[in-house]
Design a protein around this motif. Structure first.
Motif, mmCIF file in Angstrom:
data_model
loop_
_atom_site.group_PDB
_atom_site.id
_atom_site.type_symbol
_atom_site.label_atom_id
_atom_site.label_comp_id
_atom_site.label_asym_id
_atom_site.label_seq_id
_atom_site.Cartn_x
_atom_site.Cartn_y
_atom_site.Cartn_z
ATOM 1 N N CYS A 197 -11.169 -3.685 5.076
ATOM 2 C CA CYS A 197 -10.002 -3.391 5.905
ATOM 3 C C CYS A 197 -8.752 -3.445 5.027
ATOM 4 C CB CYS A 197 -9.858 -4.396 7.045
ATOM 5 S SG CYS A 197 -11.124 -4.275 8.316
ATOM 6 N N THR A 198 -7.853 -2.498 5.206
ATOM 7 C CA THR A 198 -6.628 -2.454 4.417
ATOM 8 C C THR A 198 -5.426 -2.459 5.352
ATOM 9 O OG1 THR A 198 -7.777 -1.136 2.758
ATOM 10 C CG2 THR A 198 -5.389 -1.277 2.565
ATOM 11 N N LEU A 199 -4.513 -3.404 5.105
ATOM 12 C CA LEU A 199 -3.323 -3.570 5.933
ATOM 13 C C LEU A 199 -2.099 -3.434 5.041
ATOM 14 C CD1 LEU A 199 -2.024 -4.379 8.681
ATOM 15 C CD2 LEU A 199 -2.225 -6.763 7.938
ATOM 16 N N GLY A 200 -1.332 -2.393 5.247
ATOM 17 C CA GLY A 200 -0.148 -2.199 4.425
ATOM 18 C C GLY A 200 0.403 -0.807 4.584
ATOM 19 N N PHE A 201 1.515 -0.558 3.909
ATOM 20 C CA PHE A 201 2.166 0.736 3.958
ATOM 21 C C PHE A 201 1.654 1.600 2.818
ATOM 22 C CE2 PHE A 201 6.025 3.502 3.528
ATOM 23 C CZ PHE A 201 5.924 4.093 4.773
ATOM 24 N N GLN A 224 -3.394 -0.470 11.325
ATOM 25 C CA GLN A 224 -2.021 -0.074 11.624
ATOM 26 C C GLN A 224 -1.055 -1.123 11.104
ATOM 27 O OE1 GLN A 224 -4.410 -0.319 14.045
ATOM 28 N NE2 GLN A 224 -4.762 1.760 14.746
ATOM 29 N N ASN A 225 -0.148 -0.701 10.223
ATOM 30 C CA ASN A 225 0.724 -1.680 9.572
ATOM 31 C C ASN A 225 1.834 -2.195 10.483
ATOM 32 O OD1 ASN A 225 1.887 1.132 8.995
ATOM 33 N ND2 ASN A 225 3.577 -0.168 8.347
ATOM 34 N N SER A 226 2.050 -1.554 11.637
ATOM 35 C CA SER A 226 3.095 -2.033 12.547
ATOM 36 C C SER A 226 2.530 -2.837 13.712
ATOM 37 C CB SER A 226 3.886 -0.840 13.107
ATOM 38 O OG SER A 226 3.042 -0.011 13.890
ATOM 39 N N MET A 264 3.830 8.594 5.940
ATOM 40 C CA MET A 264 3.000 8.356 7.119
ATOM 41 C C MET A 264 1.886 7.372 6.780
ATOM 42 S SD MET A 264 2.717 12.200 8.659
ATOM 43 C CE MET A 264 1.759 11.645 10.081
ATOM 44 N N PRO A 265 1.449 6.588 7.745
ATOM 45 C CA PRO A 265 0.432 5.562 7.468
ATOM 46 C C PRO A 265 -0.931 6.159 7.160
ATOM 47 C CG PRO A 265 0.870 5.700 9.815
ATOM 48 C CD PRO A 265 1.897 6.563 9.153
ATOM 49 N N LEU A 300 7.294 2.121 19.157
ATOM 50 C CA LEU A 300 6.864 3.320 18.452
ATOM 51 C C LEU A 300 5.575 3.008 17.701
ATOM 52 C CD1 LEU A 300 10.108 4.804 16.786
ATOM 53 C CD2 LEU A 300 9.020 5.519 18.923
ATOM 54 N N SER A 301 4.704 3.998 17.618
ATOM 55 C CA SER A 301 3.487 3.852 16.822
ATOM 56 C C SER A 301 3.826 4.011 15.343
ATOM 57 C CB SER A 301 2.457 4.912 17.247
ATOM 58 O OG SER A 301 2.866 6.191 16.785
ATOM 59 N N ASP A 302 2.819 3.873 14.483
ATOM 60 C CA ASP A 302 3.031 4.013 13.040
ATOM 61 C C ASP A 302 3.602 5.376 12.670
ATOM 62 O OD1 ASP A 302 2.197 1.507 12.531
ATOM 63 O OD2 ASP A 302 0.243 2.032 11.718
ATOM 64 N N ILE A 303 3.318 6.407 13.467
ATOM 65 C CA ILE A 303 3.844 7.735 13.159
ATOM 66 C C ILE A 303 5.051 8.067 14.033
ATOM 67 C CG2 ILE A 303 1.724 8.682 12.234
ATOM 68 C CD1 ILE A 303 1.330 10.051 14.970
ATOM 69 N N ARG A 304 5.715 7.009 14.521
ATOM 70 C CA ARG A 304 6.979 7.140 15.260
ATOM 71 C C ARG A 304 6.804 7.890 16.574
ATOM 72 N NH1 ARG A 304 6.844 4.309 10.700
ATOM 73 N NH2 ARG A 304 8.841 3.335 10.349
ATOM 74 N N LYS A 305 5.648 7.731 17.202
ATOM 75 C CA LYS A 305 5.390 8.303 18.515
ATOM 76 C C LYS A 305 5.594 7.210 19.559
ATOM 77 C CE LYS A 305 1.718 10.875 18.946
ATOM 78 N NZ LYS A 305 0.302 11.298 19.138
#
Length: 586
Positions: free
Chosen positions: A103-107, A130-132, A276-277, A565-570
């Motif tokens: 698992c990878t957590l980060g930007f 999801q990093n957020s 984008m994430p 907002l989601s990671d992609i600003r939705k």
């Protein structure tokens, strides 16, 4: 343009390499090896240069961004990837085996890319988180995935420890994007290590730099030979309308990303900007597209996107993926300015291809962005589960094999509608996922008995293979008088107001009208905002029930940090349709 720009000339893809990568018989490991070897001397990944700065008052060291990017080559990327894989596979206490979970957590960053490619080299199943998201949101994902390794950015190391505190399978935490000379980062790292020691759990914490250094002392390991149907990636949906589900990507679907998610987007130099994430299919596709074509990816410097526009000016990309929220920000910031000048200054004067997607974009904003680019902004439409579906309203063949529109009687959509058939889009496509991880019971909900995937998207068919997006099925509201309202389309219209930064529209079958939450620009009055909404509605020919009867003023913007907002600003639309300040308990 190529004749006058050396950087662009050196980023043109090699047709022979492209042919190997696009060959359906080329497996994932061979695709990656082809790109990293053939383009060895080219710049691959670039990040903002920094310099240490010591505060004279406190003596503490921070990093200051410099106005340039520094890059690593494909050779260095290959070397780091192989070193990480050697460490994982030959670790003395916790050796890694193909099929294990990381698992990878980060930007998104160069380090993140190294870890992701190391997963492919080792035969690991990569699970981008999801990093957020909060620990509460991520814990069920970690529990379901059962990782052996969690890689985390130093920025999110505390969240990673919180998220994995109940994991029985975790044995290593690897920290990336870590600069030990920075006091805050070093203290975070040591605090995380102390927490793990005090917990008594058999979990080691290492920096990515130490993992690479150790791996370079070990015998190199051959890349894992991927079987096409072997699980390689899990992408968990954002949960914007429900609980996250792990979309399973066998290696053949990851290979399809390397072959190209966007059908006609190849051939030109791929100098991209990554913001984008990696937990989103489109963000991952853009990064892989650049690597597969021998291009260079420039990473934005801050995860909150506060440097995004500055990064665009410095990077001067040749291609851009612009989600609607970024388009909204560009429109609000630069509308009324000379678009030809913006093209040369802000965008750098060499964008050759640009696409938007993930949510509706108003015609006015799309037109403005196109004027800035000097060519029409492409409109890509796809999903995590189905991959690319259409470009500019035309069904993408391949990968789409067949489609149909299913009636949605409870929302008033039928294939017999005039002037155009309407309904939920059902798909058969070569890029469809085989299902959701450990959730076979969901197959009946999302797949028909004859093998079509239920996309959840309402479409109108305006011609053969030509579709117009109406809205997500879950975003279509039925008001108490029976009218149906596509709220995300209304949000895309209303955000064009010069007085509105962000807007959220909501309603329910208990009311005959809509309400909204508005984040205004500074100094905008309630009366002026109300008139602006009415004016936009008149110009767009909206029905009276499509105009919010009333609205709340919210001074705090919707952000990933506050969960709106989601990671992609939705917009993270609550399942009950409540406004953000009610639905999220804030």
């Amino acid at each position: 343009m190529l004749a006058a720009d050396e950087e662009l000339r050196h980023a043109v893809p090699d047709p022979a390499v492209t042919a190997v990568i696009k060959d359906p018989s080329t497996t994932l490991d061979r695709q990656i090896e082809a790109a990293l070897t053939a383009y060895a001397d080219r710049p691959a990944l670039a990040e903002r240069a920094t310099e240490p700065v010591v505060d004279p008052a406190t003596g503490r060291t921070t990093l200051r961004l410099l106005p340039r990017f520094d890059a690593i080559t494909y050779r260095e990327l290959r070397d780091r990837t192989a070193a990480v894989a050697a460490d994982w596979r030959q670790h003395a206490e916790h050796p890694f085996s193909p099929g294990d979970i990381v698992c990878t957590l980060g930007f998104t960053s160069s380090d993140y890319t190294v870890i992701d490619l190391a997963c492919a080299h080792s035969g690991a199943v990569a699970v981008p988180l999801q990093n957020s998201a909060t620990a509460g949101h991520l814990k069920p994902i970690v529990a379901e995935a059962e990782p052996l390794i969690v890689a985390t950015s130093i920025e999110l190391v505390e969240l990673a420890i919180d998220t994995t505190e109940d994991s029985a399978t975790l044995r290593r935490v690897i920290v990336f994007d870590y600069h030990p000379e920075v006091d805050d980062e070093r203290e975070k790292f040591e605090a995380a290590r102390q927490r793990l020691i005090e917990s008594g759990r058999p979990v080691a914490l290492d920096s990515l730099a130490d993992v690479i250094a150790h791996g370079r002392t070990l015998p190199s390991q051959p890349a894992h030979a991927w079987d096409p149907d072997e699980l390689a990636l899990l992408i968990y949906t954002s949960g914007s309308t429900g609980a996250p589900k792990g979309a399973m990507y066998p290696s053949r679907l990851v290979s399809a990303l390397w072959q190209g998610w966007f059908p006609e987007a190849g051939g030109h130099p791929a100098l991209g900007l990554s913001y984008m994430p990696m937990s989103h299919a489109a963000g991952r596709a853009m990064l892989v597209k650049s690597l597969a074509n021998g291009g260079c990816t420039f990473f934005t410097a801050r995860s909150d996107l506060s440097t995004l526009f500055e990064d665009i000016e410095l990077a001067r990309p040749s291609e851009l993926m612009l989600v609607p929220r970024i388009c909204d920000m560009l429109f609000q910031r630069h509308k009324g300015e000379d678009t030809a000048r913006l093209r040369e200054t802000f965008l750098g004067g060499r964008v050759l291809w640009a696409v938007t997607g993930s949510a509706p974009l108003s015609a006015e904003i799309g037109s403005f962005i196109g004027e800035c680019l000097g060519f029409p902004l492409r409109d890509g439409f796809g999903s995590t589960e189905a991959g690319a579906i259409m470009i500019d309203g035309v069904v993408a063949r391949p990968p789409i094999i067949d489609y149909r529109l299913d009636d949605v009687p409870e929302l008033g959509y039928f294939h017999t509608d005039s002037p155009h058939p309407r309904g939920e889009l059902l798909l058969r496509t070569s890029s469809i996922i085989p299902g959701y991880y450990k959730r076979p019971e969901l197959n009946g909900e999302f797949f028909t008995e004859d093998g079509y995937y239920r996309s959840g998207d309402i479409m109108a068919e305006v011609g053969p293979d030509r579709l117009v997006y109406v809205d997500r099925r879950k975003n279509v509201l039925k008001l108490s008088q029976g009218e149906f309202v596509a709220v995300s389309k209304l949000e895309a219209l209303f955000v064009t107001s010069p007085l509105i930064r962000q807007v959220y529209v909501y309603g329910s079958s208990e009311r005959a009208y809509l309400l909204a939450v508005v984040v205004p620009v500074e100094g905008a009055s309630r009366e002026a905002i109300a008139e602006s909404l009415q004016q936009i509605a008149r110009e767009a020919g909206l029905n009276s029930y499509e105009v919010p009867r009333d609205f709340l003023i919210e001074t705090e913007p919707f952000t990933t940090e506050n969960g709106l907002l989601s990671d992609i600003r939705k917009l993270m639309r609550p399942r009950n349709g409540a406004p953000p300040n009610e639905g999220n308990g804030s």
